[in-house]
Scaffold this active site. Structure first.
Site, PDB file in Angstrom:
ATOM      1  N   ASP A   1      -6.621  -6.556   5.132  1.00  0.00           N
ATOM      2  CA  ASP A   1      -5.814  -5.369   5.067  1.00  0.00           C
ATOM      3  C   ASP A   1      -6.011  -4.349   6.259  1.00  0.00           C
ATOM      4  O   ASP A   1      -6.569  -4.473   6.792  1.00  0.00           O
ATOM      5  CB  ASP A   1      -6.778  -4.458   3.543  1.00  0.00           C
ATOM      6  N   GLY A   2      -4.831  -4.162   6.327  1.00  0.00           N
ATOM      7  CA  GLY A   2      -3.705  -3.773   7.314  1.00  0.00           C
ATOM      8  C   GLY A   2      -3.669  -4.524   8.641  1.00  0.00           C
ATOM      9  O   GLY A   2      -3.657  -5.376   9.127  1.00  0.00           O
TER      10      GLY A   2
ATOM     11  N   GLY B   1       1.171  -1.723   4.503  1.00  0.00           N
ATOM     12  CA  GLY B   1       1.919  -0.201   3.951  1.00  0.00           C
ATOM     13  C   GLY B   1       3.121   0.109   4.878  1.00  0.00           C
ATOM     14  O   GLY B   1       4.474  -0.183   3.826  1.00  0.00           O
ATOM     15  N   SER B   2       2.745   0.393   5.686  1.00  0.00           N
ATOM     16  CA  SER B   2       4.428   0.448   6.551  1.00  0.00           C
ATOM     17  C   SER B   2       4.998  -0.813   6.843  1.00  0.00           C
ATOM     18  O   SER B   2       6.465  -0.155   7.169  1.00  0.00           O
ATOM     19  CB  SER B   2       3.640   0.546   8.231  1.00  0.00           C
TER      20      SER B   2
ATOM     21  N   MET C   1     -12.257   4.357   0.269  1.00  0.00           N
ATOM     22  CA  MET C   1     -12.659   4.528   1.458  1.00  0.00           C
ATOM     23  C   MET C   1     -14.133   5.596   1.541  1.00  0.00           C
ATOM     24  O   MET C   1     -13.098   6.771   1.519  1.00  0.00           O
ATOM     25  CB  MET C   1     -11.913   4.470   2.551  1.00  0.00           C
TER      26      MET C   1
ATOM     27  N   ASP D   1      -4.825   3.576  -1.951  1.00  0.00           N
ATOM     28  CA  ASP D   1      -5.982   4.332  -0.448  1.00  0.00           C
ATOM     29  C   ASP D   1      -6.785   5.711  -0.595  1.00  0.00           C
ATOM     30  O   ASP D   1      -5.893   6.409  -1.097  1.00  0.00           O
ATOM     31  CB  ASP D   1      -5.709   4.060   1.191  1.00  0.00           C
TER      32      ASP D   1
ATOM     33  N   HIS E   1      -8.610   0.900  -3.498  1.00  0.00           N
ATOM     34  CA  HIS E   1      -9.818   0.619  -2.499  1.00  0.00           C
ATOM     35  C   HIS E   1      -9.985   1.492  -1.992  1.00  0.00           C
ATOM     36  O   HIS E   1      -9.452   2.707  -1.541  1.00  0.00           O
ATOM     37  CB  HIS E   1      -8.030   0.252  -0.922  1.00  0.00           C
TER      38      HIS E   1
ATOM     39  N   GLY F   1      -8.550   4.056   7.363  1.00  0.00           N
ATOM     40  CA  GLY F   1      -8.193   5.905   7.776  1.00  0.00           C
ATOM     41  C   GLY F   1      -6.836   5.809   7.507  1.00  0.00           C
ATOM     42  O   GLY F   1      -6.381   7.007   7.312  1.00  0.00           O
ATOM     43  N   PHE F   2      -5.904   4.837   8.780  1.00  0.00           N
ATOM     44  CA  PHE F   2      -4.943   5.719   8.677  1.00  0.00           C
ATOM     45  C   PHE F   2      -4.210   3.838   7.876  1.00  0.00           C
ATOM     46  O   PHE F   2      -3.968   2.844   9.263  1.00  0.00           O
ATOM     47  CB  PHE F   2      -3.576   6.346  10.114  1.00  0.00           C
ATOM     48  N   GLY F   3      -2.579   4.242   8.388  1.00  0.00           N
ATOM     49  CA  GLY F   3      -1.531   2.779   7.865  1.00  0.00           C
ATOM     50  C   GLY F   3      -1.327   3.261   9.791  1.00  0.00           C
ATOM     51  O   GLY F   3      -1.416   3.597  10.383  1.00  0.00           O
TER      52      GLY F   3
ATOM     53  N   HIS G   1      -1.331  -1.386  -4.096  1.00  0.00           N
ATOM     54  CA  HIS G   1      -2.411  -1.236  -3.452  1.00  0.00           C
ATOM     55  C   HIS G   1      -2.257   1.171  -2.998  1.00  0.00           C
ATOM     56  O   HIS G   1      -1.478   0.814  -2.861  1.00  0.00           O
ATOM     57  CB  HIS G   1      -2.727  -1.978  -1.873  1.00  0.00           C
TER      58      HIS G   1
ATOM     59  N   SER H   1       1.014  -1.453   0.181  1.00  0.00           N
ATOM     60  CA  SER H   1       0.309  -0.059   0.356  1.00  0.00           C
ATOM     61  C   SER H   1       1.076   1.040   0.066  1.00  0.00           C
ATOM     62  O   SER H   1       1.744   1.488   1.209  1.00  0.00           O
ATOM     63  CB  SER H   1      -0.366   0.176   1.590  1.00  0.00           C
TER      64      SER H   1
ATOM     65  N   MET I   1      -9.260   8.316  -0.085  1.00  0.00           N
ATOM     66  CA  MET I   1     -10.103   8.124   1.619  1.00  0.00           C
ATOM     67  C   MET I   1     -10.221  10.071   1.283  1.00  0.00           C
ATOM     68  O   MET I   1      -9.286  10.489   0.719  1.00  0.00           O
ATOM     69  CB  MET I   1      -8.857   8.147   2.691  1.00  0.00           C
TER      70      MET I   1
HETATM   71  C1  DX5 Z   1      -5.984   1.624   5.940  1.00  0.00           C
HETATM   72  C2  DX5 Z   1      -5.829   0.544   4.554  1.00  0.00           C
HETATM   73  C3  DX5 Z   1      -4.219   0.828   4.577  1.00  0.00           C
HETATM   74  C4  DX5 Z   1      -3.370   0.772   5.170  1.00  0.00           C
HETATM   75  C5  DX5 Z   1      -2.469  -0.137   5.747  1.00  0.00           C
HETATM   76  O1  DX5 Z   1      -7.382   2.457   6.124  1.00  0.00           O
HETATM   77  O2  DX5 Z   1      -6.651   0.809   3.733  1.00  0.00           O
HETATM   78  O3  DX5 Z   1      -4.211  -0.008   3.279  1.00  0.00           O
HETATM   79  O4  DX5 Z   1      -2.013   1.881   4.126  1.00  0.00           O
HETATM   80  O5  DX5 Z   1      -1.801   0.293   6.674  1.00  0.00           O
HETATM   81  P1  DX5 Z   1      -0.883  -0.526   7.058  1.00  0.00           P
HETATM   82  O6  DX5 Z   1      -0.340  -1.843   6.568  1.00  0.00           O
HETATM   83  O7  DX5 Z   1       0.327   0.257   7.834  1.00  0.00           O
HETATM   84  O8  DX5 Z   1      -1.510  -1.054   8.009  1.00  0.00           O
HETATM   85 ZN    ZN Z   2      -6.244  -0.462   2.102  1.00  0.00          ZN
END
Ligand code: DX5
Ligand code: ZN
Length: 213
Positions: A172-173, A194-195, A66, A33, A64, A140-142, A31, A7, A35
């Site tokens: 995801d997450g 992501g992270s 959101m 995101d 994705h 909402g957040f990584g 991926h 992501s 938002m």
């Molecule tokens: C969260 C996103 C994810 C995010 C995941 O709302 O949909 O795709 O990037 O981040 P990590 O892998 O750091 O949890």
């Molecule tokens: Zn996502």
């Protein structure tokens, strides 16, 4: 076959092309995101950024959404280069229509479900879906911690799918070296990270770890 979808939410937005280049040979999908500050508290990117990413890579783009009223933007994101588009069941009062729209524009259609939404809400739409996205954090957040009860939800999607090959199951997450094997064991076939990937000095090594049996 397992697919890894880094992501870009955790990538360096000032050097997005370079970060994408780093994972290009190792990832299966990218991926993205989207938002809107309404469905989720955060605001990220729109079709212009997706279009820029499209020019920077040949990887399939997994968008994705959101956002509220996703129907209004499905076609724009497809034109921008999205290959896969997921919408949240919580944002779609007429989900079957939205899924039809995604197919009409020529993308694969996915439905994402928040932690508190039971997977059983998808029972009647399941045969029309290319993939289901089980959220293992509140979107909402990584960088948030994996919600362990997502594992049970993954298993329930597997059981709803029965002996069909589709929908694929994406998670995801909070995916990392510890949670990836658990999610795979529970039935996840696409891992979004992501992270864990972009927060590392060697993202390719991280992707290899996620693939490890
Ligand atoms: C969260 C996103 C994810 C995010 C995941 O709302 O949909 O795709 O990037 O981040 P990590 O892998 O750091 O949890
Ligand atoms: Zn996502």
């Amino acid at each position: 076959m397992l697919q890894i979808a880094p992501s870009i939410l955790s990538a360096d937005f000032a050097h997005l092309a370079q970060d994408i280049e780093k994972v290009a040979g190792a990832a299966d999908l990218l991926h993205l995101d989207i938002m809107d500050g309404r469905f989720v508290p955060n605001i990220t990117m729109g079709p212009m950024v997706v279009e820029a990413v499209r020019k920077a890579t040949d990887l399939p783009l997994d968008v994705h959404m959101m956002i509220v009223e996703p129907d209004r933007y499905v076609s724009e994101f497809r034109k921008a280069g999205a290959d896969m588009i997921s919408v949240h069941v919580e944002a779609c009062p007429h989900l079957e229509r939205t899924v039809g729209l995604i197919h009409e524009v020529g993308a694969l259609a996915g439905v994402a479900i928040n932690p508190a939404t039971p997977v059983e809400v998808l029972v009647d739409i399941l045969p029309e879906l290319d993939y289901v996205l089980v959220m293992s954090v509140n979107p909402g957040f990584g960088g948030q911690a994996f919600w362990p009860r997502a594992l049970d939800k993954l298993r329930r999607v597997v059981s709803l799918r029965g002996d069909r090959a589709r929908p694929l199951i994406e998670v995801d997450g909070g995916i990392n070296a510890e949670t990836a094997p658990q999610a795979r064991e529970a039935g996840a076939e696409i891992l979004v990270a992501g992270s864990y990937v972009f927060g590392a000095t060697d993202p390719v090594e991280r992707i290899k770890i996620l693939r490890r049996d």
